[in-house]
Design an enzyme around this catalytic site. Structure first.
Site, mmCIF file in Angstrom:
data_model
loop_
_atom_site.group_PDB
_atom_site.id
_atom_site.type_symbol
_atom_site.label_atom_id
_atom_site.label_comp_id
_atom_site.label_asym_id
_atom_site.label_seq_id
_atom_site.Cartn_x
_atom_site.Cartn_y
_atom_site.Cartn_z
ATOM 1 N N CYS A 150 -0.267 2.122 -4.713
ATOM 2 C CA CYS A 150 -1.144 3.385 -5.134
ATOM 3 C C CYS A 150 0.078 4.849 -4.922
ATOM 4 O O CYS A 150 0.516 4.845 -3.925
ATOM 5 C CB CYS A 150 -2.271 3.729 -4.287
ATOM 6 S SG CYS A 150 -3.589 2.332 -4.508
ATOM 7 N N HIS B 168 0.931 -1.238 0.018
ATOM 8 C CA HIS B 168 0.006 0.079 0.075
ATOM 9 C C HIS B 168 0.814 1.091 0.066
ATOM 10 O O HIS B 168 1.834 1.254 0.713
ATOM 11 C CB HIS B 168 -0.963 0.132 1.031
ATOM 12 C CG HIS B 168 -2.142 -0.971 1.281
ATOM 13 N ND1 HIS B 168 -3.125 -0.718 0.142
ATOM 14 C CD2 HIS B 168 -2.437 -1.798 1.807
ATOM 15 C CE1 HIS B 168 -3.936 -1.768 0.135
ATOM 16 N NE2 HIS B 168 -3.693 -2.213 1.437
#
Length: 364
Positions: A222, A166
């Site tokens: 991301c 992440h």
């Protein structure tokens, strides 16, 4: 003419042996090493004229290697090609990822099989290695692994840092981000220990790179476009050509290397999410960015950075646009026209220096 200022004490870092210069004044001081970031306490005993005698000086770097303090599970070999591969699954949480270990395994196979990286010069951090507490991708372990990757780097070294997990954005507080946000990696324990901001990533694996050293960072998260805080970002112009943009908002801040070359290839723009790394149940078993990177490298031997970037972009666009392409007739045509390209993640290329991406061969 004599000296016009107070004497400055010279010594060595007690952890890595790098040279230190202590500020003048006082009987002792603590100095943080610019290379390993640890603190060494320097004692002054007496002055002889304008000279300061240390008691006793630390031994030089060659006598106290940093790697003696590294965990037992770290690679013993120090080859010219080294890599740190990190896959964070966040097991048992609401944002668990399923494909990150596969990302790491695929990257290791690519590095060893195609680019000749020795297997014993690759450090892997995943939750799969929970039997060794130093191989779990916590914040402390991740920063230690990053320092191991770049320490003692020398001309001819080719280094790779790959992270699958992440990534987030945080509000910029020091004014060095063009868009007003810092990018950050999320280690396994980020909720307790915090995230690793791009400022710290730059300080840890970019600035120590010496002349002749090359680092490639492959980041599958991301909000990863400028995750290394490198000076130049390559963007596709309206005419269809890749062009470099200077993203160094504060030139006075040291964000560059120490003479080496740092290049990052990331999964999406800073304001985008990366497919198959968002924690949704439908996530595939490998990240879209990692998958597109490996396919592009394998399908085009001797490719340039420009062709690599174009091939990755095409692979991701085809995969994420599959649902739209399957719509038949006028309905499908209407949807394809109405859905803009901004909804599809776009791989990003950043570098510490400008080069011709259409001529420079991609080589790890």
């Amino acid at each position: 003419m004599g000296n016009t200022g107070p004497p400055r004490t010279t010594s060595w870092c007690s952890h890595c042996g790098a040279g230190l210069v202590a500020p003048p004044g006082g009987s002792s001081s603590s100095v943080r090493c610019a290379l390993c970031h640890r603190v060494t306490r320097i004692e002054r005993h007496r002055s002889v004229g304008n000279a300061v005698v240390l008691a006793p000086p630390s031994p030089p770097r060659t006598l106290v290697p940093v790697r003696r303090e590294l965990p037992a599970g770290y690679p013993v070999a120090r080859g010219k090609k080294r890599a740190v591969l990190v896959g964070v699954s966040y097991t048992g949480t609401d944002y668990e990822l399923r494909g990150t270990v596969n990302d790491v395994d695929s990257m290791k196979s690519l590095l060893c099989g195609k680019f000749g990286f020795p297997s014993d010069c690759i450090l892997v951090l995943t939750e799969k290695k929970s039997d060794d507490p130093y191989m779990v991708p916590t914040k402390e372990n991740l920063l230690l692994a990053m320092r191991w990757l770049v320490e003692d780097c020398d001309a001819g070294d080719s280094l790779v840092f790959h992270f699958s997990g992440h990534g987030v954005q945080k509000l910029d507080t020091n004014g060095d981000e063009v868009d007003g946000y810092n990018e950050a990696l999320c280690p396994l324990d980020f909720e307790e220990k915090g995230k690793i901001l791009d400022d710290e990533i730059n300080e840890t694996i970019v600035r120590p790179l010496r002349p002749g050293v090359k680092l490639h960072a492959i980041i599958d998260t991301c909000h990863s476009g400028t995750i290394l805080d490198l000076r130049y970002l390559c963007r596709l112009s309206r005419t269809g050509y890749w062009q470099w943009e200077n993203h160094n908002r504060q030139p006075q801040k040291p964000k560059g290397t120490s003479g080496g070359l740092a290049i990052s290839i990331s999964g999406c723009k800073d304001d985008q999410k990366s497919a198959d790394s968002s924690g949704f149940p439908e996530s595939a078993e490998i990240g879209a960015m990692t998958d597109s990177f490996i396919k592009a490298v394998q399908s085009e031997p001797g490719t340039t950075y420009g062709r690599l970037l174009g091939a990755m972009r095409g692979t991701i666009r085809d995969g994420q646009g599959m649902g739209r392409r399957l719509l038949p007739g006028r309905v499908g045509s209407f949807v394809r026209k109405m859905v803009t390209s901004s909804s599809v993640q776009e791989p990003q290329l950043c570098s510490s220096e400008v080069f011709d991406i259409y001529r420079k061969p991609f080589l790890l």
